[in-house]
Design a protein around this motif. Structure first.
Motif, PDB file in Angstrom:
ATOM      1  N   ASN A  99       0.863  -1.191   0.000  1.00 41.54           N
ATOM      2  CA  ASN A  99       0.000   0.000   0.000  1.00 41.54           C
ATOM      3  C   ASN A  99       0.894   1.234   0.000  1.00 41.54           C
ATOM      4  N   GLY A 100       0.400   2.332   0.571  1.00 38.53           N
ATOM      5  CA  GLY A 100       1.196   3.543   0.645  1.00 38.53           C
ATOM      6  C   GLY A 100       1.189   4.368  -0.622  1.00 38.53           C
ATOM      7  N   GLY A 101       0.240   4.074  -1.520  1.00 38.24           N
ATOM      8  CA  GLY A 101       0.178   4.831  -2.761  1.00 38.24           C
ATOM      9  C   GLY A 101       0.965   4.203  -3.895  1.00 38.24           C
ATOM     10  N   HIS A 102       1.765   3.189  -3.605  1.00 45.12           N
ATOM     11  CA  HIS A 102       2.527   2.500  -4.639  1.00 45.12           C
ATOM     12  C   HIS A 102       2.359   0.995  -4.481  1.00 45.12           C
ATOM     13  N   SER A 103       1.126   0.575  -4.249  1.00 48.40           N
ATOM     14  CA  SER A 103       0.845  -0.842  -4.066  1.00 48.40           C
ATOM     15  C   SER A 103       1.297  -1.631  -5.289  1.00 48.40           C
ATOM     16  N   GLY A 104       2.017  -2.710  -5.048  1.00 45.35           N
ATOM     17  CA  GLY A 104       2.501  -3.539  -6.141  1.00 45.35           C
ATOM     18  C   GLY A 104       3.898  -3.216  -6.587  1.00 45.35           C
ATOM     19  N   ASP A 105       4.451  -2.057  -6.190  1.00 46.53           N
ATOM     20  CA  ASP A 105       5.830  -1.737  -6.525  1.00 46.53           C
ATOM     21  C   ASP A 105       6.764  -2.703  -5.806  1.00 46.53           C
ATOM     22  N   ALA A 106       7.818  -3.103  -6.475  1.00 44.89           N
ATOM     23  CA  ALA A 106       8.760  -4.058  -5.894  1.00 44.89           C
ATOM     24  C   ALA A 106      10.183  -3.638  -6.218  1.00 44.89           C
ATOM     25  N   GLY A 107      11.092  -4.105  -5.402  1.00 45.31           N
ATOM     26  CA  GLY A 107      12.501  -3.817  -5.631  1.00 45.31           C
ATOM     27  C   GLY A 107      13.356  -5.020  -5.287  1.00 45.31           C
ATOM     28  N   TYR A 108      14.388  -5.237  -6.103  1.00 50.02           N
ATOM     29  CA  TYR A 108      15.351  -6.319  -5.854  1.00 50.02           C
ATOM     30  C   TYR A 108      16.735  -5.695  -5.743  1.00 50.02           C
ATOM     31  N   ALA A 109      17.510  -6.123  -4.756  1.00 48.91           N
ATOM     32  CA  ALA A 109      18.892  -5.668  -4.618  1.00 48.91           C
ATOM     33  C   ALA A 109      19.738  -6.845  -4.149  1.00 48.91           C
ATOM     34  N   HIS A 110      21.011  -6.827  -4.549  1.00 48.34           N
ATOM     35  CA  HIS A 110      21.878  -7.920  -4.116  1.00 48.34           C
ATOM     36  C   HIS A 110      23.278  -7.418  -3.818  1.00 48.34           C
ATOM     37  N   GLN A 111      24.010  -8.263  -3.098  1.00 45.93           N
ATOM     38  CA  GLN A 111      25.430  -8.044  -2.864  1.00 45.93           C
ATOM     39  C   GLN A 111      26.168  -9.368  -3.024  1.00 45.93           C
ATOM     40  N   ILE A 112      27.251  -9.335  -3.772  1.00 46.77           N
ATOM     41  CA  ILE A 112      28.177 -10.461  -3.849  1.00 46.77           C
ATOM     42  C   ILE A 112      29.449 -10.008  -3.149  1.00 46.77           C
ATOM     43  N   GLY A 113      29.841 -10.712  -2.113  1.00 47.56           N
ATOM     44  CA  GLY A 113      30.977 -10.288  -1.309  1.00 47.56           C
ATOM     45  C   GLY A 113      32.112 -11.301  -1.308  1.00 47.56           C
ATOM     46  N   VAL A 114      33.344 -10.781  -1.254  1.00 49.63           N
ATOM     47  CA  VAL A 114      34.534 -11.621  -1.131  1.00 49.63           C
ATOM     48  C   VAL A 114      35.368 -11.062   0.019  1.00 49.63           C
ATOM     49  N   GLU A 115      35.698 -11.915   0.976  1.00 42.76           N
ATOM     50  CA  GLU A 115      36.482 -11.508   2.139  1.00 42.76           C
ATOM     51  C   GLU A 115      37.735 -12.359   2.238  1.00 42.76           C
ATOM     52  N   LEU A 116      38.882 -11.694   2.468  1.00 43.74           N
ATOM     53  CA  LEU A 116      40.155 -12.382   2.641  1.00 43.74           C
ATOM     54  C   LEU A 116      40.779 -11.937   3.960  1.00 43.74           C
ATOM     55  N   ASP A 117      40.965 -12.882   4.869  1.00 42.47           N
ATOM     56  CA  ASP A 117      41.608 -12.615   6.156  1.00 42.47           C
ATOM     57  C   ASP A 117      42.887 -13.443   6.236  1.00 42.47           C
ATOM     58  N   LEU A 118      43.976 -12.783   6.613  1.00 39.82           N
ATOM     59  CA  LEU A 118      45.275 -13.450   6.676  1.00 39.82           C
ATOM     60  C   LEU A 118      45.847 -13.347   8.081  1.00 39.82           C
ATOM     61  N   ASP A 119      46.236 -14.490   8.633  1.00 35.60           N
ATOM     62  CA  ASP A 119      46.883 -14.551   9.936  1.00 35.60           C
ATOM     63  C   ASP A 119      48.387 -14.675   9.683  1.00 35.60           C
ATOM     64  N   TRP A 120      49.112 -13.566   9.871  1.00 31.60           N
ATOM     65  CA  TRP A 120      50.521 -13.529   9.508  1.00 31.60           C
ATOM     66  C   TRP A 120      51.399 -14.270  10.513  1.00 31.60           C
ATOM     67  N   GLU A 121      50.845 -14.587  11.672  1.00 27.76           N
ATOM     68  CA  GLU A 121      51.600 -15.422  12.611  1.00 27.76           C
ATOM     69  C   GLU A 121      51.746 -16.840  12.052  1.00 27.76           C
ATOM     70  N   LYS A 122      50.675 -17.352  11.452  1.00 30.85           N
ATOM     71  CA  LYS A 122      50.737 -18.677  10.848  1.00 30.85           C
ATOM     72  C   LYS A 122      51.508 -18.657   9.526  1.00 30.85           C
ATOM     73  N   LEU A 123      51.420 -17.525   8.817  1.00 32.13           N
ATOM     74  CA  LEU A 123      52.056 -17.449   7.501  1.00 32.13           C
ATOM     75  C   LEU A 123      53.563 -17.259   7.599  1.00 32.13           C
ATOM     76  N   ILE A 124      53.991 -16.283   8.414  1.00 34.45           N
ATOM     77  CA  ILE A 124      55.428 -15.975   8.454  1.00 34.45           C
ATOM     78  C   ILE A 124      55.966 -15.811   9.868  1.00 34.45           C
ATOM     79  N   GLY A 125      55.107 -16.065  10.891  1.00 28.13           N
ATOM     80  CA  GLY A 125      55.584 -15.967  12.258  1.00 28.13           C
ATOM     81  C   GLY A 125      55.468 -14.598  12.901  1.00 28.13           C
ATOM     82  N   TRP A 126      54.760 -13.643  12.257  1.00 32.97           N
ATOM     83  CA  TRP A 126      54.566 -12.296  12.825  1.00 32.97           C
ATOM     84  C   TRP A 126      53.462 -12.389  13.877  1.00 32.97           C
ATOM     85  N   LYS A 127      53.840 -12.451  15.122  1.00 34.11           N
ATOM     86  CA  LYS A 127      52.906 -12.741  16.209  1.00 34.11           C
ATOM     87  C   LYS A 127      51.858 -11.641  16.375  1.00 34.11           C
ATOM     88  N   GLY A 128      50.602 -12.062  16.399  1.00 40.62           N
ATOM     89  CA  GLY A 128      49.501 -11.151  16.700  1.00 40.62           C
ATOM     90  C   GLY A 128      49.063 -10.237  15.574  1.00 40.62           C
TER      91      GLY A 128
END
Length: 413
Positions: free
Chosen positions: A32-61
């Motif tokens: 309702n609200g004066g625009h009954s039937g109006d619709a919207g679609y939105a999306h997000q495709i996300g890529v996240e990279l987290d690196l633990d440098w203590e495991k990789l090269i020994g840089w603690k913390g």
């Protein structure tokens, strides 16, 4: 969602590499609200990279964190000329319709047995301040990530997917007690074609000041069932110059004199937030019945909003047979700045149709109510039907209330 990928990811984790690829869509249909039937679609495709440098090269913390997203779709709220912090699809926020957007890239360093952590890089404010893991249970934009009156009230409060160069230090004084402070650049053109549509602009040539947030927090755990809570109070100062929304440089109402609005120096914001698990449904960090509530405050003389209040409940694992399902109810109300309301009434009485603050009638408040249920379909896939009711879209009483149905789909590879 893909077992082969899951097994590969676990192997990468052992070597200090975390890689996440996910897809989120949010669709909304106005009833309702004066625009009954109006619709919207939105999306997000996300890529996240987290690196633990203590495991990789020994840089603690030391760890680094990077996120990039693709966002596209249609913002249903614009059909109702609602340009406020309300939005039926929070995933569209932060510009929308961008091929590849760099959300953040920053590093964290733990010190003194993790009692101190320092982070620095290009990052949003809301990953550390005034946030809650419960907020994005909901699909409406008013609270997902953080109460949106903060980022809409000051350009300095950069929120996902926008980021600026900054640094943050957190100190755990006692078990469960922390204090933290940050320093971030202020970029009024964030997520716009004027400056940095894609997030890859690393320059500071358009920064107008610094944003300095401070927060103290308490994370208690009560009783044998370890009923966890999160309580925080924060204050922030934005050093940038902003136009007054009422006075001209002579101290008179600019809407009456026709003179330019005067410049003001700085903005102050505050927030008080809390959530508490009341019943535990499982031993995961969010498995239980939570109550949450909060309040935010912005300076009235140089911003569109004065205060926002919200309250809600979130229940994850309410049915033993459905331990990963999540049910939520949330209510939020945001008030227009008293100064901008005074300006709008002057303009309205003069017969001006386009008022300050992207309004067509003097603003007052916007109120939202949402009921949602996230269904865990199988590993890596969830479907979330949603209902929203909006009072006074764009904070205008001459706009009809809106009922909308939504559907959120989330998949993780």
């Amino acid at each position: 969602m893909i077992p082969v990928w899951g097994r590969l990811n676990k192997k990468l984790n052992r070597y200090g590499v975390g890689l996440v690829v996910d897809y989120t869509s949010e669709s909304a249909l106005a009833l309702n609200g004066g625009h009954s039937g109006d619709a919207g679609y939105a999306h997000q495709i996300g890529v996240e990279l987290d690196l633990d440098w203590e495991k990789l090269i020994g840089w603690k913390g030391f760890k680094t964190h990077t996120v990039m997203v693709n966002r596209a779709g249609h913002n249903l709220a614009t059909d109702f000329r609602d340009y406020s912090l309300n939005g039926f699809q929070e995933i569209f926020g932060g510009g929308g319709n961008v091929g590849v957007h760099l959300v953040y890239v920053y590093g964290t360093q733990d010190l003194y047995n993790k009692r101190i952590q320092i982070s620095a890089g290009k990052m949003p404010v809301n990953i550390d301040f005034a946030n809650s893991p419960l907020f994005c249970t909901f699909m409406n934009k008013s609270n997902c990530g953080i109460p949106k009156s903060l980022t809409k009230g000051a350009a300095g409060y950069a929120t996902y997917p926008g980021s600026t160069w900054g640094a943050r230090i957190r100190y755990w004084m006692l078990h469960g007690f922390y204090m933290q402070a940050g320093l971030y650049g202020v970029n009024p053109g964030l997520n716009t074609n004027r400056y940095d549509r894609t997030g890859f602009n690393m320059s500071v040539n358009r920064y107008t000041g610094v944003y300095i947030p401070y927060e103290i927090g308490f994370i208690p755990s009560f009783g044998p069932h370890k009923l966890v809570g999160h309580y925080k109070f924060g204050v922030a100062y934005d050093s940038s110059s902003y136009r007054d929304v009422y006075y001209d440089s002579y101290g008179q109402p600019a809407a009456l004199t026709g003179e330019p609005y005067r410049w003001t120096r700085g903005k102050v914001q505050m927030w008080l937030e809390g959530d508490q698990m009341l019943i535990r449904n499982g031993w995961g960090p969010l498995h239980g019945l939570y109550a949450l509530a909060g309040w935010t405050h912005n300076q009235s003389e140089n911003g569109p909003y004065s205060e926002q209040i919200y309250a809600g409940i979130v229940n994850r694992g309410m049915f033993k047979s459905r331990p990963k399902d999540t049910f939520g109810i949330e209510w939020s109300r945001t008030f227009a700045s008293e100064k901008i309301k005074a300006t709008q009434w002057i303009q309205h009485n003069k017969g001006i149709e386009s008022l300050s603050g992207n309004a067509t009638y003097p603003q007052s408040y916007v109120m939202t109510f949402e009921v949602t249920y996230n269904i865990h379909v199988w590993s890596g896939v969830s479907i979330q039907p949603d209902y929203q009711h909006i009072w006074r879209p764009n904070l205008q009483k001459n706009y009809k209330d809106i009922d909308a149905l939504g559907l959120k789909i989330h998949t993780v590879l």
